[in-house]
Motif scaffolding. Structure first.
Motif, short mmCIF file in Angstrom:
data_model
loop_
_atom_site.label_atom_id
_atom_site.label_comp_id
_atom_site.label_asym_id
_atom_site.label_seq_id
_atom_site.Cartn_x
_atom_site.Cartn_y
_atom_site.Cartn_z
N ARG A 86 -9.25 -1.08 -12.73
CA ARG A 86 -10.30 -0.97 -11.72
C ARG A 86 -10.16 -2.11 -10.71
NH1 ARG A 86 -10.42 2.93 -14.26
NH2 ARG A 86 -12.15 4.03 -15.27
N PRO A 87 -10.66 -1.90 -9.49
CA PRO A 87 -10.72 -3.03 -8.55
C PRO A 87 -11.67 -4.09 -9.10
CG PRO A 87 -11.11 -0.93 -7.42
CD PRO A 87 -11.17 -0.65 -8.89
N TYR A 88 -11.36 -5.34 -8.84
CA TYR A 88 -12.29 -6.41 -9.20
C TYR A 88 -13.58 -6.24 -8.40
CZ TYR A 88 -8.57 -8.89 -11.67
OH TYR A 88 -7.59 -9.25 -12.55
N ASP A 89 -14.66 -6.79 -8.93
CA ASP A 89 -15.95 -6.71 -8.24
C ASP A 89 -15.83 -7.24 -6.81
OD1 ASP A 89 -17.12 -5.72 -10.52
OD2 ASP A 89 -18.05 -7.61 -11.13
N GLY A 90 -16.28 -6.45 -5.88
CA GLY A 90 -16.30 -6.87 -4.48
C GLY A 90 -15.04 -6.58 -3.70
N VAL A 91 -13.98 -6.11 -4.36
CA VAL A 91 -12.71 -5.91 -3.66
C VAL A 91 -12.81 -4.80 -2.61
CG1 VAL A 91 -10.40 -4.91 -3.98
CG2 VAL A 91 -11.10 -6.90 -5.31
N ILE A 92 -13.44 -3.69 -2.96
CA ILE A 92 -13.54 -2.59 -1.99
C ILE A 92 -14.34 -3.04 -0.76
CG2 ILE A 92 -14.42 -0.27 -1.59
CD1 ILE A 92 -11.94 -0.37 -3.36
N ASP A 93 -15.44 -3.72 -0.98
CA ASP A 93 -16.23 -4.23 0.15
C ASP A 93 -15.43 -5.24 0.97
OD1 ASP A 93 -18.42 -2.67 -0.45
OD2 ASP A 93 -19.45 -4.23 -1.59
N MET A 94 -14.63 -6.06 0.29
CA MET A 94 -13.79 -7.03 0.99
C MET A 94 -12.78 -6.32 1.90
SD MET A 94 -11.15 -9.82 -0.67
CE MET A 94 -10.10 -8.51 -1.34
N LEU A 95 -12.13 -5.30 1.37
CA LEU A 95 -11.15 -4.57 2.17
C LEU A 95 -11.80 -3.84 3.34
CD1 LEU A 95 -8.84 -3.13 -0.64
CD2 LEU A 95 -8.36 -5.05 0.90
N LYS A 96 -12.99 -3.33 3.12
CA LYS A 96 -13.73 -2.68 4.22
C LYS A 96 -14.08 -3.70 5.29
CE LYS A 96 -15.78 1.12 1.56
NZ LYS A 96 -17.04 1.70 1.01
N ALA A 97 -14.47 -4.90 4.87
CA ALA A 97 -14.81 -5.95 5.83
C ALA A 97 -13.58 -6.40 6.61
CB ALA A 97 -15.43 -7.14 5.10
N VAL A 98 -12.45 -6.48 5.93
CA VAL A 98 -11.19 -6.83 6.60
C VAL A 98 -10.86 -5.81 7.67
CG1 VAL A 98 -8.68 -6.96 6.25
CG2 VAL A 98 -10.22 -8.17 4.69
N ARG A 99 -11.00 -4.55 7.33
CA ARG A 99 -10.71 -3.48 8.30
C ARG A 99 -11.71 -3.50 9.45
NH1 ARG A 99 -7.35 0.86 8.64
NH2 ARG A 99 -6.34 0.08 6.78
N ALA A 100 -12.99 -3.71 9.12
CA ALA A 100 -14.03 -3.75 10.16
C ALA A 100 -13.82 -4.91 11.13
CB ALA A 100 -15.41 -3.84 9.51
N ALA A 101 -13.20 -5.98 10.63
CA ALA A 101 -12.92 -7.15 11.47
C ALA A 101 -11.68 -6.95 12.34
CB ALA A 101 -12.74 -8.39 10.60
N GLY A 102 -11.03 -5.80 12.20
CA GLY A 102 -9.87 -5.49 13.02
C GLY A 102 -8.56 -6.05 12.49
N LEU A 103 -8.56 -6.48 11.23
CA LEU A 103 -7.34 -7.02 10.63
C LEU A 103 -6.57 -5.93 9.90
CD1 LEU A 103 -8.68 -10.35 9.07
CD2 LEU A 103 -7.80 -9.95 11.37
N LYS A 104 -5.26 -6.02 9.94
CA LYS A 104 -4.41 -5.12 9.17
C LYS A 104 -4.22 -5.69 7.77
CE LYS A 104 -1.90 -3.54 13.27
NZ LYS A 104 -0.56 -3.43 13.93
N SER A 105 -3.80 -4.83 6.84
CA SER A 105 -3.62 -5.31 5.47
C SER A 105 -2.44 -4.62 4.81
CB SER A 105 -4.89 -5.07 4.64
OG SER A 105 -5.19 -3.70 4.57
N ALA A 106 -1.86 -5.32 3.84
CA ALA A 106 -0.73 -4.79 3.08
C ALA A 106 -0.80 -5.27 1.65
CB ALA A 106 0.60 -5.22 3.71
N ILE A 107 -0.15 -4.54 0.77
CA ILE A 107 0.02 -4.93 -0.63
C ILE A 107 1.50 -5.17 -0.88
CG2 ILE A 107 -0.06 -4.12 -3.02
CD1 ILE A 107 -2.54 -2.46 -2.22
N VAL A 108 1.82 -6.31 -1.47
CA VAL A 108 3.19 -6.60 -1.91
C VAL A 108 3.11 -6.98 -3.38
CG1 VAL A 108 5.22 -8.06 -1.64
CG2 VAL A 108 3.93 -7.33 0.38
N SER A 109 3.76 -6.18 -4.22
CA SER A 109 3.61 -6.33 -5.67
C SER A 109 4.97 -6.42 -6.35
CB SER A 109 2.84 -5.13 -6.23
OG SER A 109 2.78 -5.17 -7.64
N ASN A 110 4.98 -7.07 -7.52
CA ASN A 110 6.17 -7.06 -8.37
C ASN A 110 6.18 -5.88 -9.32
OD1 ASN A 110 7.65 -9.19 -7.41
ND2 ASN A 110 6.86 -10.69 -8.86
N LYS A 111 5.14 -5.07 -9.30
CA LYS A 111 5.14 -3.82 -10.06
C LYS A 111 6.12 -2.86 -9.40
CE LYS A 111 1.03 -2.35 -11.17
NZ LYS A 111 0.96 -2.67 -12.61
N TYR A 112 6.75 -2.00 -10.19
CA TYR A 112 7.71 -1.06 -9.60
C TYR A 112 7.01 -0.15 -8.59
CZ TYR A 112 6.08 1.80 -13.60
OH TYR A 112 5.32 2.44 -14.54
#
Length: 219
Positions: A86-112
């Motif tokens: 599951r997303p950690y508490d507040g993560v979805i709201d954080m990502l929504k706030a990032v998008r609302a602020a006009g910032l782009k976002s990416a995920i870079v993971s060591n998972k396959y």
């Protein structure tokens, strides 16, 4: 220069994947008759990808079976990767706030990469602009390959992006990529450990990220 994008680690930063990884490790250990690993042990093994996770989970005299065990692990994890994740508490709201602020976002993971794309689509559909995992010639973190690919796809420079992660691997990844780093304490490493590893910007809650970045005072 103004920050235009945030590059996030996945496991331990956006998603609490520990239980599904732990259960997949012990399923694999069962299959080969090896002792189980406890949850805290597996937590400490995370950060460098599933191959390293499996290798560290094996008994010392069975490391030569890493490839065989990795195949079993992946087959099981592919089916069960979102049973408890599951997303950690507040993560979805954080990502929504990032998008609302006009910032782009990416995920870079060591998972396959296949698992990264599936988890992104299941959990963060429409909230993250780009994601990449291990594979397809992309070296695992702390190599900068994934971050540099993300920046290229987002159309931003190193000076216009910030990296966010939860481990010593993430701190080194940011350094190798030329990005400032924000370390989070809700994941797989504790605050004191992160500071000992050189973290300069540390937050304890998701709501702290955007204000910290917008202040423009990252070290």
């Amino acid at each position: 220069m103004q920050v235009k994008a945030i590059v996030f680690d996945l496991d331990g930063t956006l998603l609490d994947t520990l239980d599904d990884l732990w259960l997949s490790v012990n399923y694999t250990m069962d299959k080969f008759g090896f002792p189980h690993r406890d949850r805290r042990e597996v937590r400490g093994f995370l950060g460098s990808g599933v191959r390293v996770l499996v290798e560290k989970s094996l008994p010392e005299d069975k490391k030569d079976m890493t490839d065989e065990c990795l195949s079993v692990f992946k087959a099981y994890y592919d089916v069960h990767k979102d049973d408890n994740t599951r997303p950690y508490d507040g993560v979805i709201d954080m990502l929504k706030a990032v998008r609302a602020a006009g910032l782009k976002s990416a995920i870079v993971s060591n998972k396959y990469d296949a698992a990264v794309q599936q988890l992104k689509n299941i959990t963060f559909n429409g909230l993250v602009d780009f994601a990449v995992g291990e594979g397809n010639g992309i070296k695992t973190k702390p190599a900068p390959d994934g971050v540099l690919l993300a920046l290229k796809n987002l159309g931003v420079s190193k000076d216009e992006a910030v990296y966010v992660g939860d481990s010593e691997v993430d701190l080194k990844t940011a350094e190798n990529s030329g990005l400032k780093c924000v370390a989070v304490t809700w994941g797989f490493r504790d605050r004191d450990f992160l500071i000992e590893c050189g973290a300069k910007n540390v937050i304890d809650a998701t709501c702290e990220l955007l204000p910290l970045i917008q202040k423009g005072e990252l070290n």
